[in-house]
Design a protein around this motif. Structure first.
Motif, PDB file in Angstrom:
ATOM      1  N   PHE A 168       0.729  -1.218  -0.027  1.00 26.06           N
ATOM      2  CA  PHE A 168       0.051   0.121  -0.105  1.00 26.06           C
ATOM      3  C   PHE A 168       0.849   1.186   0.050  1.00 26.06           C
ATOM      4  O   PHE A 168       0.364   2.396   0.281  1.00 26.06           O
ATOM      5  N   ASP A 169       1.967   1.048  -0.363  1.00 25.81           N
ATOM      6  CA  ASP A 169       3.013   2.336  -0.368  1.00 25.81           C
ATOM      7  C   ASP A 169       2.700   3.113  -1.657  1.00 25.81           C
ATOM      8  O   ASP A 169       3.388   4.164  -1.831  1.00 25.81           O
ATOM      9  N   LEU A 329      -7.266  -3.882   6.164  1.00 28.01           N
ATOM     10  CA  LEU A 329      -5.930  -4.516   6.464  1.00 28.01           C
ATOM     11  C   LEU A 329      -5.012  -3.701   7.152  1.00 28.01           C
ATOM     12  O   LEU A 329      -4.139  -4.100   8.297  1.00 28.01           O
ATOM     13  N   LYS A 330      -5.073  -2.175   7.350  1.00 28.06           N
ATOM     14  CA  LYS A 330      -4.106  -1.490   7.813  1.00 28.06           C
ATOM     15  C   LYS A 330      -4.658  -1.386   9.400  1.00 28.06           C
ATOM     16  O   LYS A 330      -3.652  -1.610  10.296  1.00 28.06           O
ATOM     17  N   LEU A 374       3.276  -6.145   5.322  1.00 29.80           N
ATOM     18  CA  LEU A 374       2.119  -4.907   4.864  1.00 29.80           C
ATOM     19  C   LEU A 374       3.143  -3.643   4.897  1.00 29.80           C
ATOM     20  O   LEU A 374       3.862  -3.277   5.883  1.00 29.80           O
ATOM     21  N   ARG A 375       3.285  -2.897   3.693  1.00 26.77           N
ATOM     22  CA  ARG A 375       3.832  -1.758   3.720  1.00 26.77           C
ATOM     23  C   ARG A 375       3.134  -0.650   3.265  1.00 26.77           C
ATOM     24  O   ARG A 375       1.909  -0.666   2.553  1.00 26.77           O
ATOM     25  N   GLU A 376       3.353   0.466   3.794  1.00 26.75           N
ATOM     26  CA  GLU A 376       2.569   1.568   3.877  1.00 26.75           C
ATOM     27  C   GLU A 376       3.465   2.751   3.435  1.00 26.75           C
ATOM     28  O   GLU A 376       4.656   2.636   3.260  1.00 26.75           O
ATOM     29  N   VAL A 384       6.208  -6.890   9.314  1.00 28.59           N
ATOM     30  CA  VAL A 384       6.336  -8.130   8.937  1.00 28.59           C
ATOM     31  C   VAL A 384       5.935  -9.066  10.150  1.00 28.59           C
ATOM     32  O   VAL A 384       6.244  -8.788  11.342  1.00 28.59           O
ATOM     33  N   MET A 385       5.114 -10.192   9.621  1.00 21.86           N
ATOM     34  CA  MET A 385       5.079 -11.201  10.567  1.00 21.86           C
ATOM     35  C   MET A 385       5.166 -12.480  10.090  1.00 21.86           C
ATOM     36  O   MET A 385       4.714 -12.595   8.845  1.00 21.86           O
TER      37      MET A 385
END
Length: 1967
Positions: A168-169, A329-330, A374-376, A384-385
């Motif tokens: 999402f970046d 998601l965020k 998940l990238r913002e 990161v998980m």
């Protein structure tokens, strides 16, 4: 296999026709992929009548294959075509023509496919999908894609990696990537076909290679990865998440990557265009090729770049993600990752699940990693998980909360097998342990520890079983219960009903049980399991396939065992009542609470009144039971899982409190005897009474009386207990509460009680008790109470009554000694009586009884005093009454001394000061005498009055008003209150005089407010008046004409009124003869020039009539300042017409506008008076004329009311600005008027001046030259309209201007714009100048502007490091490489490394806090890149937690550039030791039976830690062995034993922590008295490489009970002092290290200062060793001024404009790269290089191309990397092998050797070698031609020769003509001349001076810091404090040593007796 073209043609045979002739066409598309230029021609061939050989022959023909060429024909899946496979080829197939089978594709290739939905779409269309569930089912939609990845990776032998990336970046996208087997193009076609399940798929395009589906072998829990099933979920999930999906895949045996895109937009387009919707294209390409990606999906470039090096993979990329999903998601990252971890729990953790209590038992053979990223958008860091790290999914909670399991199997009638597990969650410690879903809102947590917790109630409504299908969760199916394990059941005594709600379960099935296509629900699982034919079998007895009754029996037995073994409950007896608890914080829990008198718990009975002791409470409570409480509706004996007990703390007098605690906190090990002993000991702590005595005698008894001033005390007070022992401390726990004694003395006065002084608090003093000093301030009379009260700091902590004592006494007055005079008014009046009060007092001024026979004596010199009586107002006061003073008051004597004498007293005389004033009013005195008073009629009367007292003194008193009344006149008054006298002036007396006789008037004087004063009466004589009272004027014209007063006279304007005379009359109308004196008093207002002689004759001055008719003039003749006057008014009349007059309303008009208002035309006389002679008929004779006048708009109009002509419509439409003359004519009359014509309305903007064009600006820089704008009208005239505002703006919003965008024009209509900064992306723009006037836009100029990126401006910090690194506490960070990125995107290498910083801080913060650690850049190493800055070997913080790293670059004082924040989690390092969180005190135990005296540790928690002290063993379990050993200094000691005579104790170690509730030595334990032992806590843990260090705790052992308290206190003080000294030593070590560092800095600074000083001295700048900063600054100023003078010397400069092409890769223009000293040489060389002077030289071709494109090819460029020149310098042609061939004329020299390069010498040398080559410069043309001739004669080539005279001889020998002659210097663009040589020397000296100044400053600063540091470190206070602590420690150690007796064991006195007998003997001795 490869096939030659000849073989292909030969094998085709004569016909090459297939024996079968199909009717329909068979179109095959063939791509020729053998080319290397990326072109791939294609041909569509019809193969319906051809066999394989014929087709190959057709191929050779179509593609012109030669007979010797080899090739191979393959499918898109790289299957080589042969005779057999060709027949199975379907129409529409695609083939590749390659050199060999594994040849990479030269470009991306398209393949058309069909993915018509399967007919199962109709058969199974009703299956419920997850789309209606919204965000709730998003995780399960995502799981569909993970299912495909699990199936794809099932065959992997290594790690199976599945990555889920939420990007999402940039462009929002969801990516699911795996390292599975990949898909072929056919597989990709199958995937796209809807409802094509795995049972019907064919993975090959050839039917011969078709493989049927093979079910995988059965595995435990059905973890077979066979989840991708229906051919539905992937498409449904993709279009549920977004509106487009891109599938990218590669197989291990293929070099090609296959790519397919399905999108909603494409489907809708095909439907709209009537195209085949289910027809698509697969793109086959080589790995890493992203050339086909569009700009709106640029993020795919990095994903495709990852393909290189991967053997096989599949990636599903979903774009167009819906906004609701992105938000979910965020914001709910933890929630959906937890749910996803729940779905694949057993795939991630193995068949036994995530058992964190024993992780080694759950070995995961599947080796699956599911990673989520998940990238913002920055600055947010990626999340990161690894799903393996999730510890709160429901299966993990169920597994880890269970204490036992029950496993079973179920076999259905159709052969289906289900595995099941039940887990029991017991009731423990008053609470259920059944896990709760983390997503559910948590129940409210009470403030206190379980004080109000209640049983969780009926939990039997939950479904028991979660269901897993092929190892993954089916979320919407839960099996509620089976008949043999119901979720609710009627309980029995052995098995309560609550037990049926304490177990959870899970069912595992394979694909024999059908699920919905979305895998959300089972179709009929519960029905099949509850069918009668289903057989349940427990795993513990797998051989017996029994009926349900057997498993039900075993289940109940298992449940009963769990209940008996793990559940804890209490029996409540003796129900009393149900109450409401107001103390409960929650209203729902306040009622009902049943109360009971008795409970049975764990085999023990507790009743009301029974003594109990608490455990795990602070403090430990000893008390009696009041009642037991149980929440709920109970009215009889019952069982419950918890409850509360209300305890009254004993002794009540000491505590006076009750406490409600959970029943579980009752100490079941405590005995009644121990509790009573403890309570009895507490009773002796209660103070009972206060005892007071008088150490110095003189006791004061109760209710005694004492004279004022008698001292009280001193006092000594003691506080006693019931035994009479003195107490100073109340021991209620801990160090106790010290008691003080408060003394308070209260005076009981008439106005209430008043405390004497403050409270005096006495603290206990050993051997003196509580001591109070002597009290000597008891001087006030009255009753007193002395209160003594014992007190503590917080009385609420004490339940009893503190003792107190009261002493009551009285203070009385003393003997009479003196008297005081009361308040007497210091100001007295003559004859007014006053009183003198007197009072008799003792020494303290207390009133006493009046002595008898006292007669006062009073005296005052100069006055007569008398008094009436002496009266007594009370027994202690009297008054001298009626005192009077008489006498004449003197002004000079202000005060008198009055003395009062009382004979017989010690002090018998008192004096007071008095002031005597006149007395009260008594009479009036009037002056002058009234019997002779006369005045003339019309005059005022004046009198003086005085008010006198009885002694004749003028007296002044308030309201002293004197009134005078004259008959016929109003009364007048005067105020004599201030002075006693005043003046009375009456109004003028005007009476009617009859026959000229005087008149008499009466007058009276009195004081209205003083009626006792007699009035004064008299008569006044009024005489007739002879003054002038009337004036009369005459106009002498034949007959005397008398004028009337105030008459109006009409007279011609400008004329004169002559012959005016006057006469004067008195009151009786008798003419008054004129005299010179009377004439002098005649005044006229029309002139100041008056002839007195005429006035004496009665003649007045002539009157001049005004020239203006509007001017009415008032005239007046007056006598004696207008008291008598005569007036008249003259009205002027106009004369005949004299001229025509034009009157303008305004004299200014704008060009093009009409003059506002009308112009008046009037006929006026000689004085400009309007004559009213114009008429309407005059209009036709009137005209007007002027330059540029628009006559068509002129209009004449006659105004009848005003008799003038109005001219309208005057305007000018041409001509110059300035004055214009309007000329009006009427008959012979002419009038002119001047009108000023100004500029018209603003209509345009003009650019007067600005920067040179074309304008190019570096991004972020300013435009040095301002823009000057002029406001003009439509004719171009400047408009000075200051109300107009001009705006500057950019043509693009992306370009930002740092300037004042709106400015008003100045008085000249000009405005200047200075652009301080231009910021924006590279490109061409326009600067627009705009304005408006009256809402109408004004056009303005525009300036073209080109923005060039600044290669020297840093805009970004790019940081790289190993993102996979773990950050272990105390370790070293990985290497961080930082690249400073410029505005144009290139790295900047010129930054100062000192300006770069690495900021490190802990916690959350958007900006670095001030406390952030600042780390500097490391020195570069040999293999480092020059465009990166490295931070290496930086220490990781020693404490765990979240930290932030951010890099900064200091650019200027106002700008600092920051990188993105990097969040790191510092984790614990390797476990190395066992230790507590804080060091406990040294325990002291002794030989005793009391537990408190034998306790070693209590509530001690030990944790496994790393080297930095962080908890590091959360995943480690084991045990801790506790033992006792001797101290190293004391060997062969008898060791104490633990409880139970144990030498060691074992404590469990769970998750890296061991909690020790209580550890004590045994009763009467053996041991040596006074010895020190060591408690050793040794951890034993498996699965670690090295053994952990044990924790050791020393303790003291004594067998003397009396010294135990003292030793314990000494040991505690020793521990405190030792810790303080150690801490101080730590500080000293830090101080020493800092001192050494400062010393080293000082030495370095001294060396640097000495080095620069020596360098300056070498240059003859003599500096003393201790030069001041001021001296250096003075020298710097001188040198700088000298350098500026040298720099400003006139010299030749290059006239080429310096452009904005700069940066690390740009050298500059050729003309700016070099200097030439000689003017002649500069002229000829510059002319020779005329075409190259403005060429921009760059270091790289890329920079040259950039400039070329930025200037659209207008700028010539030359990159250095495109230039090759020979190394070294070639000699002149006349030199060979170092020898001259001939003697050269004309001083030849290479032209390039005359150039001087200020910068980049090596690169500039290459540039001019390329431009000038071997060109020679000589003196003159003759020398040049001769030199060339001699060189040629030696058979050598001669280069071009230039002469200092400006001639050129070319390399071909040509010279002469204008083309070979240089023009004059001023017509050329020439190289500049260098600065004077001395300038460079001065710059070096200035640089050295600056460095020397910095070194001196640094030296002084470091020297000051070091001195301050040493002074602080060596301060006497610190040294003294350290010595005192060390001395105290030595004293304590000596005292401990002296108190320690000889070492002996309790058993040492016996001869062979056992320890038990010895213990008894010792006990007997102690008695």
């Amino acid at each position: 296999m490869q096939r030659p073209a000849a073989a292909a043609a030969a094998s085709a045979g004569p016909a090459g026709v297939s024996p079968q002739q199909p009717r329909s066409s068979k179109m095959i598309r063939v791509y020729d992929c053998r080319t290397e230029n990326g072109e791939t021609p294609k041909i569509d061939l019809d193969a319906r009548c051809l066999d394989f050989n014929g087709f190959m022959q057709l191929i050779c023909k179509k593609f012109a294959l030669r007979f010797y060429e080899t090739f191979v024909l393959v499918t898109t899946d790289r299957k080589v075509m042969n005779y057999d496979t060709f027949g199975e080829l379907q129409s529409g197939s695609t083939l590749y023509l390659l050199h060999h089978e594994n040849q990479p594709l030269p470009a991306a290739m398209s393949e058309e496919i069909m993915f018509q939905p399967h007919y199962d779409s109709l058969l199974k269309a009703g299956t419920f999908e997850y789309y209606a569930e919204g965000q709730k089912s998003f995780t399960y939609a995502l799981a569909e894609l993970v299912d495909n990845s699990l199936s794809a990776t099932s065959g992997n032998s290594g790690v199976k990696t599945i990555e889920i990336r939420m990007l999402f970046d940039k462009t929002p996208a969801v990516l699911v990537l795996d390292n599975g087997r990949g898909m072929s193009s056919k597989d990709l076609n199958n995937w796209a076909t809807y409802r094509l399940s795995k049972f019907k798929r064919n993975s090959s395009i050839f039917s011969s290679e078709k493989e049927d589906y093979v079910r995988p072998d059965h595995t435990r829990r059905s973890l077979n990865s066979d989840i991708s099933y229906f051919g539905v979920g992937g498409k449904q999930a993709s279009f549920f998440i977004g509106d487009s999906v891109r599938m990218i895949s590669k197989q291990a045996n293929s070099p090609d990557v296959h790519e397919l895109v399905l999108s909603k937009e494409d489907f809708e387009r095909k439907e709209e265009n009537k195209e085949d919707i289910y027809k698509g294209t697969i793109l086959n390409r080589k790995a890493g090729d992203s050339s086909h990606i569009a700009d709106d999906e640029r993020f795919l470039h990095s994903i495709i770049a990852e393909e290189s090096g991967k053997d096989s993979f599949t990636a599903a990329v979903i774009t167009g993600v819906f906004p609701d999903h992105i938000t979910y998601l965020k914001q709910h990252f933890d929630e959906w990752t937890r749910k996803l971890a729940h779905v694949y729990h057993y795939y991630i953790h193995g068949v036994d699940g995530n058992n964190m209590r024993s992780p080694q038992t759950s070995h995961n053979h599947l080796n699956i990693d599911i990673l989520v990223t998940l990238r913002e958008k920055p600055p947010k860091c990626p999340r990161v998980m690894n799903l393996r790290e999730v510890e709160d999914d429901m299966q993990t909670l169920y597994i880890n909360a269970a204490v036992d399991t029950f496993e079973f199997k179920a076999q259905t009638g159709d052969g289906g097998v289900v595995e099941g597990v039940l887990r029991y969650h017991p009731f423990l410690y008053d609470k259920e342990t059944y896990p709760k879903d983390p997503v559910e809102p948590p129940a409210p947590v009470d403030e206190e520890d379980d004080d109000y917790s209640i049983p969780s109630g009926n939990l039997g409504t939950r479904d028991i079983f979660e269901c897993f299908w092929n190892g993954r969760l089916i979320p919407y199916t839960k099996v509620s219960e089976f008949d043999w394990c119901p979720r609710s059941c009627k309980g029995t005594k052995l098995l309560p009903s609550e037990c049926y709600s304490r177990f959870s379960g899970v069912l595992f099935t394979d694909d024999k049980f059908l699920v919905s296509s979305s895998k959300l629900k089972f179709m009929e699982l519960e029905l099949k399991l509850k069918d009668k034919e289903t057989i349940f079998t427990p795993n513990s007895n797998t051989q017996r396939h029994s009926q349900r009754g057997n498993i039900e029996k075993e289940f109940k037995q298992w449940l009963q065992n769990c209940h008996e073994k793990y559940d804890k409950e209490v029996e409540f007896l003796g129900y009393k009542e149900t109450i409401t608890r107001e103390d409960a914080p929650n209203k729902k829990m306040q009622f009902p609470w049943a109360t009971f008198s008795t409970i049975e718990w764990d085999g023990k009975t507790y009743k009301e009144g029974q003594l109990v002791k608490s455990q795990k409470t602070v403090p430990i409570i000893y008390g009696s039971v009041i009642r037991f409480l149980l929440y709920g509706e109970y009215n009889k004996t019952c069982f419950a899982t918890g409850g509360h007990v209300e305890v009254n703390r004993e002794p009540e007098a000491l505590y006076h409190t009750t406490k409600i605690i959970p029943i579980s906190k009752i100490d079941k090990t405590a005995t009644d005897e121990n509790i009573r002993t403890y309570i009895e000991n507490d009773v002796d702590k209660i103070p009972e009474k206060l005892v007071m005595d008088w150490p110095e005698g003189n006791p004061w008894s109760q209710d005694s009386a004492h004279p004022a001033g008698t001292p009280l005390g001193p006092l000594r007070v003691n506080i006693l207990n019931r035994k009479g022992d003195p107490l100073s401390v109340i021991q209620t726990g801990g160090p106790g509460k010290k008691m003080n004694v408060d003394l308070k003395i209260v005076h009981h006065g008439s106005k209430g009680d008043k405390q004497i002084g403050g409270n005096t608090i006495a603290r206990f003093v050993q051997k003196h008790g509580y001591w109070f000093k002597k009290i000597e301030n008891l001087t006030s009379l009255g009753k007193y109470t002395l209160s003594l009260k014992s007190m503590i700091n917080d009385p609420s902590d004490f339940g009893g009554r503190l003792p107190k004592h009261e002493l009551k006494f009285t203070i009385k007055e003393g003997e009479a000694e003196s008297f005081t005079v009361g308040e007497v008014n210091p100001t007295l009046r003559v004859g007014v009586p006053f009183n003198i009060p007197l009072q008799i007092v003792d020494r303290y001024n207390h009133p006493v009884t009046l002595p008898s026979k006292i007669k006062p004596v009073i005296d005052c010199g100069g006055l007569d005093l008398s008094y009436e009586t002496v009266s007594s107002s009370s027994s202690k006061t009297f008054t001298i009454s009626g005192v009077k003073a008489r006498g004449k008051v003197l002004n000079y004597q202000k005060s008198y001394d009055l003395t009062v004498t009382l004979p017989g007293l010690k002090t018998d005389t008192k004096m007071i000061k008095i002031a005597l004033l006149p007395g009260n009013p008594h009479s009036l005195h009037v002056k002058p005498e009234l019997d002779q008073f006369k005045l003339e009629n019309g005059d005022s009367a004046t009198f003086t009055v005085e008010v006198l007292d009885e002694a004749g003194n003028i007296t002044a008193n308030p309201k002293q008003i004197v009134r005078c009344q004259v008959s016929g006149l109003p009364p007048v008054t005067t105020d004599c209150s201030r002075t006693g006298s005043g003046q009375l002036v009456t109004k003028p007396i005007n009476v009617h005089i009859i026959d000229g006789q005087p008149q008499m008037l009466g007058v009276q004087f009195n004081m209205p407010s003083q009626r006792h004063i007699k009035p004064v009466m008299a008569q006044i004589k009024v005489l007739p008046s002879s003054r002038v009272s009337k004036i009369q004027l005459y106009f002498q014209d034949g007959d005397n004409l008398m004028l009337r007063n105030n008459e109006k006279i009409d007279w011609q304007a400008g004329g004169v009124l002559e012959r005016l005379f006057y006469k004067l009359y008195d009151e009786s109308e008798i003419e008054v003869p004129l005299t010179a004196e009377i004439a002098s008093k005649i005044k006229v207002n029309w002139t100041a020039d008056v002839d007195q002689a005429d006035l004496f004759r009665g003649k007045l001055p002539d009157v001049q009539v005004p020239t203006q008719v509007q001017e009415l003039r008032f005239h007046q003749v007056s006598y004696q300042d207008q008291n008598v006057s005569f007036s008249f008014t003259i009205i002027p009349c106009p004369d005949k017409p004299e001229r025509l007059r034009a009157t303008l309303p305004e004299n200014t008009v704008k060009l093009g506008e009409t003059l506002p208002g009308d112009i008046k035309l009037e006929l006026v006389d000689q004085y400009d008076n309007v004559t009213n002679s114009l008429t309407h008929a005059c209009l036709k004779y009137m005209t007007v004329d002027a330059e540029g006048l628009n006559k068509s708009e002129i209009a004449f109009q006659f105004e009848e009311n005003c008799s003038y002509v109005a001219v309208a419509g005057v305007s000018f439409h041409s001509g110059s600005l300035g004055p214009r003359e309007l000329c009006f004519t009427f008959n012979d009359y002419v009038a002119s008027a001047i009108v000023k014509v100004t500029a018209g309305v603003p209509a345009q903007l003009q650019l007067l001046s600005g920067p040179e064009q074309p304008l190019q600006v570096l991004n972020g820089n300013s435009i040095s030259t301002p823009f000057l704008i002029q406001l003009c009208d439509q004719w171009g005239n400047p408009c000075p309209d200051q109300g107009v505002v001009v705006q500057i703006e950019s043509s693009s919003p992306s370009l930002e201007l740092s300037t004042v965008t709106l400015q008003p024009v100045d008085a000249d209509g000009k405005v200047s714009f200075t652009v301080d900064g231009v910021n924006g992306p590279k490109g061409c723009y326009q600067l627009l100048f705009k304005s408006s006037f009256n809402g109408k836009a004004i056009s303005g100029p525009s300036v073209n502007l080109t923005v060039i990126p600044d290669p020297n401006k840093p805009v970004k910090l790019s940081v790289k490091y190993d993102t996979r690194a773990r950050f272990c506490a105390g370790g070293t960070f990985p290497v961080f490489s930082v690249t400073v990125v410029s505005d144009e995107g290139s790295p900047i290498t010129s930054c100062n490394p000192a300006d770069l910083s690495m900021l490190l801080w802990e916690g959350e913060s958007s900006m670095p806090p001030q406390t952030a650690i600042n780390l500097k850049c490391s020195k570069p190493m040999g293999n480092d890149r020059n465009d990166c800055f490295y931070f290496r070997d930086k220490d990781i913080p020693e404490s765990t937690g979240t930290n932030n790293i951010q890099f900064s670059l200091f650019c200027s004082k106002t700008r600092t550039l920051f990188s993105d924040q990097i969040k790191i989690d510092v984790v614990a390092n390797q476990p190395v030791k066992l230790g507590p969180d804080s060091q406990p005190n040294t325990p002291v135990v002794f030989y005793s039976t009391d537990m408190t005296n034998r306790r070693l540790v209590e509530n001690l928690t030990l944790k496994i830690k790393d080297k930095c002290g962080n908890a590091a063993g959360q995943k480690l379990n084991g045990k801790v062995i506790v033992s006792i050993r001797c101290c190293d200094k004391e060997r062969n000691q008898t060791l104490p034993l633990f409880e139970g005579q144990k030498q060691s104790v074992e404590v469990g170690l769970q998750r890296g922590a061991a909690h020790i509730l209580n550890l004590s030595i045994m009763k009467n334990s053996p041991g040596d008295n006074g010895s020190t032992y060591i408690l050793v806590f040794k951890p034993e843990v498996q699965m670690i490489p090295t053994a952990l260090a044990a924790f050791e705790l020393p303790f003291k052992y004594y067998n003397d009970a009396e010294s135990q308290g003292k030793m314990s206190e000494l040991t505690r003080k020793k521990d405190q002092l030792t810790a303080a000294i150690a801490k101080n030593e730590e500080i000293n070590t830090s101080f020493r290290e800092l001192r050494e560092a400062l010393t080293n800095q000082l030495l370095n600074a001294c060396k640097k200062e000495e080095f620069f000083r020596n360098e300056l001295n070498k240059r003859n700048m003599r500096l003393v060793q201790h030069s001041s900063i001021a001296d250096i600054d003075q020298l710097l100023t001188e040198k700088t001024a000298e350098a500026e003078r040298n720099q400003n010397v006139p010299r030749r400069i290059c006239s080429i404009h310096r452009n904005n092409f700069s940066g690390p890769d740009v050298l500059g223009m050729v003309g700016h790269l070099a200097f030439i000293q000689d003017d002649d040489a500069a002229r000829v060389i510059s002319w020779h290089l005329t075409g190259d002077m403005n060429c921009v030289v760059t270091k790289t071709t890329a920079a040259a191309n950039r400039i070329y494109h930025d200037t659209q090819g207008a700028q010539q460029v030359m990159p250095l990397d495109g230039i090759h020149v020979q190394a070294g310098d070639r000699p002149l042609p006349h030199m060979r092998n170092g020898r001259k061939l001939f003697e050269p004329p004309g001083n030849p020299v290479h032209a390039r050797n005359l150039l001087m390069f200020p910068t980049e010498k090596e690169k500039c040398d290459v540039v001019f070698k390329n431009l000038l080559a071997d060109t020679i410069v000589m003196d003159d043309l003759e020398s040049a031609t001769n030199y060339r001739r001699m060189v040629v004669q030696n058979k050598m080539p001669c280069p071009t020769i230039l002469t200092r005279q400006g001639d050129r001889v070319s390399a071909r020998g040509k010279f002469g003509g204008s083309q070979n002659k240089a023009p004059p210097l001023h017509k050329l663009v020439v190289f500049g001349a260098p600065l004077p040589p001395f300038y460079a020397i001065l710059k070096e000296e200035i640089e050295l001076l600056c460095q020397y100044r910095t070194a001196v400053e640094k030296k002084k600063k470091v020297e000051k810091e070091r001195d301050n540091h040493i002074q602080t470190w060596r301060s006497p206070e610190k040294q003294q404090k350290m010595e005192e602590m060390e001395k105290q420690l030595r004293e304590i150690e000596e005292e401990l040593t002296s108190e320690r007796p000889r070492k002996r064991s309790p058993g040492a006195d016996g001869d062979g007796e056992t320890s038990g007998i010895l213990t008894k003997r010792l006990r007997q001795r102690s008695k």
